[in-house]
Design an enzyme around this catalytic site. Sequence first.
Site, PDB file in Angstrom:
ATOM      1  N   ALA A  93       3.057  11.557  -0.318  1.00  7.32           N
ATOM      2  CA  ALA A  93       3.704  11.778  -1.606  1.00  7.32           C
ATOM      3  C   ALA A  93       4.766  10.689  -1.778  1.00  7.32           C
ATOM      4  O   ALA A  93       5.181  10.067  -0.796  1.00  7.32           O
ATOM      5  CB  ALA A  93       4.353  13.158  -1.612  1.00  7.32           C
ATOM      6  N   GLU A 149       5.777  15.505   7.427  1.00 12.25           N
ATOM      7  CA  GLU A 149       6.734  16.156   6.515  1.00 12.25           C
ATOM      8  C   GLU A 149       7.981  16.666   7.231  1.00 12.25           C
ATOM      9  O   GLU A 149       9.082  16.671   6.663  1.00 12.25           O
ATOM     10  CB  GLU A 149       6.052  17.316   5.772  1.00 12.25           C
ATOM     11  N   GLU A 199      -3.816  14.491   3.482  1.00 11.23           N
ATOM     12  CA  GLU A 199      -4.315  15.649   2.731  1.00 11.23           C
ATOM     13  C   GLU A 199      -5.357  15.237   1.687  1.00 11.23           C
ATOM     14  O   GLU A 199      -6.338  15.955   1.464  1.00 11.23           O
ATOM     15  CB  GLU A 199      -3.130  16.373   2.082  1.00 11.23           C
ATOM     16  N   GLY A 233       0.639  13.437   2.248  1.00 10.44           N
ATOM     17  CA  GLY A 233      -0.296  13.605   1.136  1.00 10.44           C
ATOM     18  C   GLY A 233      -1.513  12.704   1.244  1.00 10.44           C
ATOM     19  O   GLY A 233      -2.579  13.024   0.700  1.00 10.44           O
TER      20      GLY A 233
HETATM   21  N1  CO8 Z   1       6.806   7.021  -0.799  1.00 11.67           N
HETATM   22  C1  CO8 Z   1       7.421   6.019  -1.444  1.00 11.67           C
HETATM   23  N2  CO8 Z   1       7.512   4.772  -0.953  1.00 11.67           N
HETATM   24  C2  CO8 Z   1       6.931   4.530   0.241  1.00 11.67           C
HETATM   25  C3  CO8 Z   1       6.260   5.520   0.963  1.00 11.67           C
HETATM   26  C4  CO8 Z   1       6.197   6.823   0.388  1.00 11.67           C
HETATM   27  N3  CO8 Z   1       5.551   7.841   0.986  1.00 11.67           N
HETATM   28  N4  CO8 Z   1       5.799   4.982   2.114  1.00 11.67           N
HETATM   29  C5  CO8 Z   1       6.168   3.696   2.101  1.00 11.67           C
HETATM   30  N5  CO8 Z   1       6.867   3.410   0.984  1.00 11.67           N
HETATM   31  C6  CO8 Z   1       7.440   2.130   0.589  1.00 11.67           C
HETATM   32  C7  CO8 Z   1       8.688   1.797   1.413  1.00 11.67           C
HETATM   33  O1  CO8 Z   1       9.812   2.470   0.881  1.00 11.67           O
HETATM   34  C8  CO8 Z   1       8.728   0.313   1.284  1.00 11.67           C
HETATM   35  O2  CO8 Z   1       9.259  -0.013   0.014  1.00 11.67           O
HETATM   36  P1  CO8 Z   1      10.306  -1.263  -0.127  1.00 11.67           P
HETATM   37  O3  CO8 Z   1       9.504  -2.467   0.272  1.00 11.67           O
HETATM   38  O4  CO8 Z   1      10.657  -1.227  -1.575  1.00 11.67           O
HETATM   39  O5  CO8 Z   1      11.438  -0.989   0.809  1.00 11.67           O
HETATM   40  C9  CO8 Z   1       7.280  -0.089   1.266  1.00 11.67           C
HETATM   41  O6  CO8 Z   1       6.542   1.087   0.920  1.00 11.67           O
HETATM   42  C10 CO8 Z   1       6.782  -0.566   2.619  1.00 11.67           C
HETATM   43  O7  CO8 Z   1       7.105   0.432   3.570  1.00 11.67           O
HETATM   44  P2  CO8 Z   1       7.833   0.103   4.958  1.00 11.67           P
HETATM   45  O8  CO8 Z   1       8.758  -1.062   4.816  1.00 11.67           O
HETATM   46  O9  CO8 Z   1       8.415   1.374   5.490  1.00 11.67           O
HETATM   47  O10 CO8 Z   1       6.570  -0.352   5.839  1.00 11.67           O
HETATM   48  P3  CO8 Z   1       6.339  -0.176   7.406  1.00 11.67           P
HETATM   49  O11 CO8 Z   1       5.086  -0.930   7.706  1.00 11.67           O
HETATM   50  O12 CO8 Z   1       7.570  -0.506   8.169  1.00 11.67           O
HETATM   51  O13 CO8 Z   1       6.090   1.416   7.621  1.00 11.67           O
HETATM   52  C11 CO8 Z   1       5.087   3.553   7.083  1.00 11.67           C
HETATM   53  C12 CO8 Z   1       4.958   2.020   7.022  1.00 11.67           C
HETATM   54  C13 CO8 Z   1       5.038   4.009   8.537  1.00 11.67           C
HETATM   55  C14 CO8 Z   1       3.933   4.132   6.297  1.00 11.67           C
HETATM   56  C15 CO8 Z   1       6.445   3.963   6.484  1.00 11.67           C
HETATM   57  O14 CO8 Z   1       6.586   3.368   5.199  1.00 11.67           O
HETATM   58  C16 CO8 Z   1       6.591   5.458   6.318  1.00 11.67           C
HETATM   59  O15 CO8 Z   1       6.906   6.149   7.261  1.00 11.67           O
HETATM   60  N6  CO8 Z   1       6.374   5.945   5.065  1.00 11.67           N
HETATM   61  C17 CO8 Z   1       6.554   7.351   4.770  1.00 11.67           C
HETATM   62  C18 CO8 Z   1       5.415   8.162   5.311  1.00 11.67           C
HETATM   63  C19 CO8 Z   1       5.653   9.621   5.063  1.00 11.67           C
HETATM   64  O16 CO8 Z   1       6.603  10.220   5.513  1.00 11.67           O
HETATM   65  N7  CO8 Z   1       4.743  10.229   4.304  1.00 11.67           N
HETATM   66  C20 CO8 Z   1       4.790  11.643   3.991  1.00 11.67           C
HETATM   67  C21 CO8 Z   1       5.544  11.869   2.721  1.00 11.67           C
HETATM   68  S1  CO8 Z   1       5.808  13.581   2.407  1.00 11.67           S
HETATM   69  C22 CO8 Z   1       4.328  14.117   1.852  1.00 11.67           C
HETATM   70  O17 CO8 Z   1       3.385  13.402   1.693  1.00 11.67           O
HETATM   71  C23 CO8 Z   1       4.252  15.576   1.546  1.00 11.67           C
HETATM   72  C24 CO8 Z   1       3.114  15.914   0.583  1.00 11.67           C
HETATM   73  C25 CO8 Z   1       3.374  17.179  -0.117  1.00 11.67           C
HETATM   74  C26 CO8 Z   1       4.485  17.030  -1.099  1.00 11.67           C
HETATM   75  C27 CO8 Z   1       4.636  18.297  -1.840  1.00 11.67           C
HETATM   76  C28 CO8 Z   1       5.319  18.140  -3.172  1.00 11.67           C
HETATM   77  C29 CO8 Z   1       6.797  18.202  -3.158  1.00 11.67           C
END
Ligand code: CO8
Length: 269
Positions: free
Chosen positions: A74, A142, A122, A119
């Site tokens: 998400a 999460e 999922e 997500g």
């Molecule tokens: N949302 C928004 N932006 C994101 C996300 C995300 N999930 N993942 C990555 N980005 C963005 C980063 O903020 C970054 O942006 P910027 O360049 O502007 O700083 C860009 O993508 C590149 O990311 P990283 O610099 O972090 O890249 P890395 O290679 O170092 O790391 C990862 C990659 C491991 C994927 C890391 O970005 C990460 O951990 N992302 C988050 C993953 C995560 O926690 N996902 C789960 C989210 S919660 C969810 O999905 C719940 C679903 C249900 C929701 C229910 C409704 C409320």
Amino acid sequence: MDFGTYETLIVEQQGKALVVTVSRPKAMNALAGQVVEDLWALTEVLLGVGRDGEWPVHGVVITGAGEKAFVAGADIVEMQQMTAEQGETYSRRMQDVTLRLEALPVPVIAAVNGFALGGGCELAMACDFIYASRNAKFGQPEVNLGLVPGFGGSVRLADRVGIGMAREIIYTGRAIDAEEAHRIGLVNRLFDDAAAVVEGAKATVAELATKSPMAVSTCKRLMNEVASLSTAEGLDKEASAFHTAFETEDKVEGVRAFVAKERPTFPGR
Ligand code: CO8
């Protein structure tokens, strides 16, 4: 069939497959509200496949733009500003998209290239099969955000890998590499890289296109319906589906062709 154009999705018919690429490369293809709405609109169109015996495509392949991510979850930036009510609305809307993917008349294959987290995992699990490149990483992280799965993970992960493994993955939020995901049954098949995984998924769709579309579609519906039923209830559904299949033109052609030692040409009705 016109599959439409979308702000965050690239939708291309490639042979018998509809290849759908989630495209927000700057945010690792995260499921912003716009992506969810685009998937909603696309599934509305795809629910019409097979109507009147028209099968422009025999499968959908969902992948992510670039080589780093399928979908990194998400959109965490959008979630920062959401109220609990808006969070629940977001969760329910994307859950409805996942139910629609399961209801589509053709199989859906997730071609996972890189991160499939939260997500993203999922979304992949709402697809019929998951294929992955060797750099894929899965997980439900999460708990690292003070959240819980919201797009179906608490139900579908256990269906794929068993309740014990699902609990561990969800409670710890740990990432699972492609090899482990394959070993525990989350991933059906592994491929060397992002391009190969999409090609592999397209090859499976080409194979599906040689089968009776009505039968494949009924198998998909049946397997989703029986998943939560008792054995006796499931067998009852299966017998009804068998009846339905007997009434199709595809059954007449499939059985005729076998007896005549010919290759069937299924009418898709
Ligand atoms: N949302 C928004 N932006 C994101 C996300 C995300 N999930 N993942 C990555 N980005 C963005 C980063 O903020 C970054 O942006 P910027 O360049 O502007 O700083 C860009 O993508 C590149 O990311 P990283 O610099 O972090 O890249 P890395 O290679 O170092 O790391 C990862 C990659 C491991 C994927 C890391 O970005 C990460 O951990 N992302 C988050 C993953 C995560 O926690 N996902 C789960 C989210 S919660 C969810 O999905 C719940 C679903 C249900 C929701 C229910 C409704 C409320």
